[in-house]
Write an enzyme that holds these catalytic residues in place. Structure first.
Site, PDB file in Angstrom:
ATOM      1  N   LYS A  95      47.600  -1.504   6.338  1.00  0.00           N
ATOM      2  CA  LYS A  95      46.685  -2.498   6.888  1.00  0.00           C
ATOM      3  C   LYS A  95      47.375  -3.188   8.050  1.00  0.00           C
ATOM      4  O   LYS A  95      48.597  -3.198   8.120  1.00  0.00           O
ATOM      5  CB  LYS A  95      46.351  -3.548   5.818  1.00  0.00           C
ATOM      6  CG  LYS A  95      45.054  -4.266   6.062  1.00  0.00           C
ATOM      7  CD  LYS A  95      43.885  -3.500   5.500  1.00  0.00           C
ATOM      8  CE  LYS A  95      42.569  -4.099   5.922  1.00  0.00           C
ATOM      9  NZ  LYS A  95      41.450  -3.505   5.180  1.00  0.00           N
ATOM     10  N   ASP A 128      38.173  -3.899  10.461  1.00  0.00           N
ATOM     11  CA  ASP A 128      38.030  -4.822   9.332  1.00  0.00           C
ATOM     12  C   ASP A 128      37.400  -6.063   9.969  1.00  0.00           C
ATOM     13  O   ASP A 128      36.759  -5.939  11.038  1.00  0.00           O
ATOM     14  CB  ASP A 128      39.411  -5.120   8.700  1.00  0.00           C
ATOM     15  CG  ASP A 128      39.311  -5.758   7.309  1.00  0.00           C
ATOM     16  OD1 ASP A 128      39.163  -5.020   6.320  1.00  0.00           O
ATOM     17  OD2 ASP A 128      39.356  -6.998   7.207  1.00  0.00           O
TER      18      ASP A 128
HETATM   19  N1  GLU Z   1      38.792  -2.193   6.402  1.00  0.00           N
HETATM   20  C1  GLU Z   1      38.122  -1.306   5.504  1.00  0.00           C
HETATM   21  C2  GLU Z   1      38.637  -1.508   4.092  1.00  0.00           C
HETATM   22  O1  GLU Z   1      38.979  -2.627   3.723  1.00  0.00           O
HETATM   23  C3  GLU Z   1      38.105   0.133   5.982  1.00  0.00           C
HETATM   24  C4  GLU Z   1      39.428   0.738   6.272  1.00  0.00           C
HETATM   25  C5  GLU Z   1      39.372   2.134   6.899  1.00  0.00           C
HETATM   26  O2  GLU Z   1      38.290   2.670   7.105  1.00  0.00           O
HETATM   27  O3  GLU Z   1      40.459   2.654   7.173  1.00  0.00           O
HETATM   28  O4  GLU Z   1      38.714  -0.622   3.285  1.00  0.00           O
END
Ligand code: GLU
Length: 466
Positions: free
Chosen positions: A142, A182
């Site tokens: 992340k 996100d």
């Molecule tokens: N931000 C999204 C999550 O919390 C998607 C992440 C992604 O597609 O890599 O899962």
């Protein structure tokens, strides 16, 4: 030590393992001072793992928990940029590459003033297990920045994204680390980030970012996937109780990407969604949210839900955020979908929802429900879908985007949506059977944590001490 999943866990070894876990948790708190959201996310997983360690002593021998709680790599960097008036700003960028046991690091980027290392680590930690549950080969990571996109011009957003990628690019790659969006990062930002990556590396490496535009490597359904998946997961939970979404009254919080498409899918399945919200307050629309109007307000005008209330008509109630009380969760409903942000639904809210007759709650956002609120739902017999399971549809569809990029192919909306529905069903069923296998039928928190953990831990064992 041999693996014997059939071993009956004696109360003595259960308690002993919980004491071991308590000590491991204390160590995480000591070594990651002040990172409260990260502590919370770790605690929520570890408190369910005692019976797993009792059945699988080789996990403790290999120090799997200590290793899984320590990111493989943590990056923090300076992001300098100039605004439209020429004033210089300095933000902080983050990327936490948490686990590559199952595949390249995968997870979104969040641009929001509240972002700090602890927030990114909580999100990255959750992402490991969420991604494992999808059954697709993606590791967990992340990132983001404390940059506030609210009120910034397009040109400022572009300059910020370019500066951010000018440092981050060296850590990325379609087989290494694959960011997506996100909070605060949508199609526009992914476009600017991709353009800068391409320019610096001289590579058209489609699979290095997901959430791309449909004309240049993006996948059908990716935009809708998190919200759609959350509602599909809710439908599965209700189905296993012999119920459905048809005719249900649904409360949604938030009005970003996840909320919009949760509302859309809930409406398609015959429910009436009566609420949505943002940081300024919430609206109650007893006729059901007019989604086209809400999309226009949020995505085209980049306005607030108060604007929706004004445009929609006098029957809509807008309640300004007071900072206390139950807010949107004081509105009685059958199904509640928290789709805004972490810790937005506390014990008082949960008690209000239970009083209002809520039957199912599924987390569209990451960790929106506090631990005390989760307990309220579980004690009241409410079906509760944790984010790791319920909002995994977004990242799962990102993995489908990577798959299409790798084969230079693109699938139809219908085919992709069918895959998403199959994945959400698979996640639901594996959480349900794991919970049952460990003696907690119907407890999706236990099921999601253990099912995700076992997949990652088995891969780590097989891959040796790395
Ligand atoms: N931000 C999204 C999550 O919390 C998607 C992440 C992604 O597609 O890599 O899962």
């Amino acid at each position: 030590m041999p693996t014997n999943p059939q071993t009956v866990t004696s109360p003595a070894s259960f308690d002993a393992e919980n004491r071991v876990i308590e000590a491991l948790y204390a160590d995480v708190v000591r070594r990651n001072k002040g990172e409260t959201e990260f502590h919370q996310a770790v605690h929520e997983v570890l408190e369910t793992l005692g019976p797993v360690l009792a059945r699988r002593p080789e996990f403790a021998d290999a120090r799997i928990i200590e290793r899984i709680c320590e990111p493989e790599r943590q990056l923090m960097f300076r992001v300098p940029w100039t605004d439209d008036s020429g004033t210089i700003h300095v933000n902080r960028g983050f990327r936490v590459e948490f686990s590559s046991a199952l595949g390249p690091y995968k997870g979104g980027l969040r641009f929001h003033p509240s972002v700090n290392l602890g927030i990114v680590k909580f999100l990255g930690f959750e992402q490991i297990f969420k991604n494992a549950l999808t059954g697709l080969s993606i590791g967990g990571g992340k990132g983001g920045s404390d940059f506030d996109p609210k009120g910034s011009s397009d040109a400022e957003i572009m300059r910020f994204c370019q500066s951010f990628m000018t440092e981050l690019y060296r850590h990325l790659g379609e087989h290494t680390d694959v960011p997506a969006g996100d909070i605060g990062v949508g199609g526009r930002e992914i476009g600017y980030l991709f353009g800068q990556y391409k320019r610096i590396t001289n590579r058209y490496e489609s699979g290095v970012l997901t959430g791309k535009g449909l004309g240049w490597g993006g996948a059908q359904v990716r935009t809708e996937a998190t919200g759609y998946g959350c509602v599909l997961f809710t439908a599965e939970m209700l189905r296993s109780r012999g119920e459905g979404l048809e005719g249900r009254r649904v409360a949604v919080s938030g009005s970003g990407n996840v909320a919009l498409y949760a509302i859309e899918k809930a409406q398609q399945l015959g429910a009436t969604v009566v609420t949505c919200s943002d940081s300024s307050g919430y609206v109650v629309d007893e006729k059901g949210i007019d989604l086209e109007l809400l999309k226009e307000v949020k995505e085209v005008r980049r306005g607030r839900v108060a604007d929706y209330a004004e445009l929609r008509g006098s029957h809509v109630r807008f309640v300004e955020a007071a900072g206390e009380g139950t807010g949107v969760w004081g509105v009685p409903c059958d199904v509640a979908l928290p789709c805004a942000t972490q810790n937005e639904l506390d014990e008082t809210d949960a008690l209000a929802l239970v009083r209002g007759g809520v039957k199912a709650v599924a987390e569209g956002a990451n960790m929106p429900t506090t631990p005390a609120a989760v307990r309220v739902f579980q004690e009241a017999g409410v079906a509760f879908g944790p984010g790791k399971a319920a909002n995994a549809g977004g990242v799962a569809t990102s993995a489908l985007e990577m798959q299409q990029n790798a084969s230079r192919d693109s699938w139809t909306f219908a085919r992709t949506e069918e895959r998403l529905a199959g994945i959400m069903r698979h996640i639901h069923d594996s959480c349900a059977t794991t919970a049952e296998r460990y003696g907690h039928p119907g407890n999706y928190v236990v099921g999601a944590n253990i099912a995700g953990f076992e997949l990652v831990a088995d891969a780590m064992l097989a891959q040796g001490l790395v």
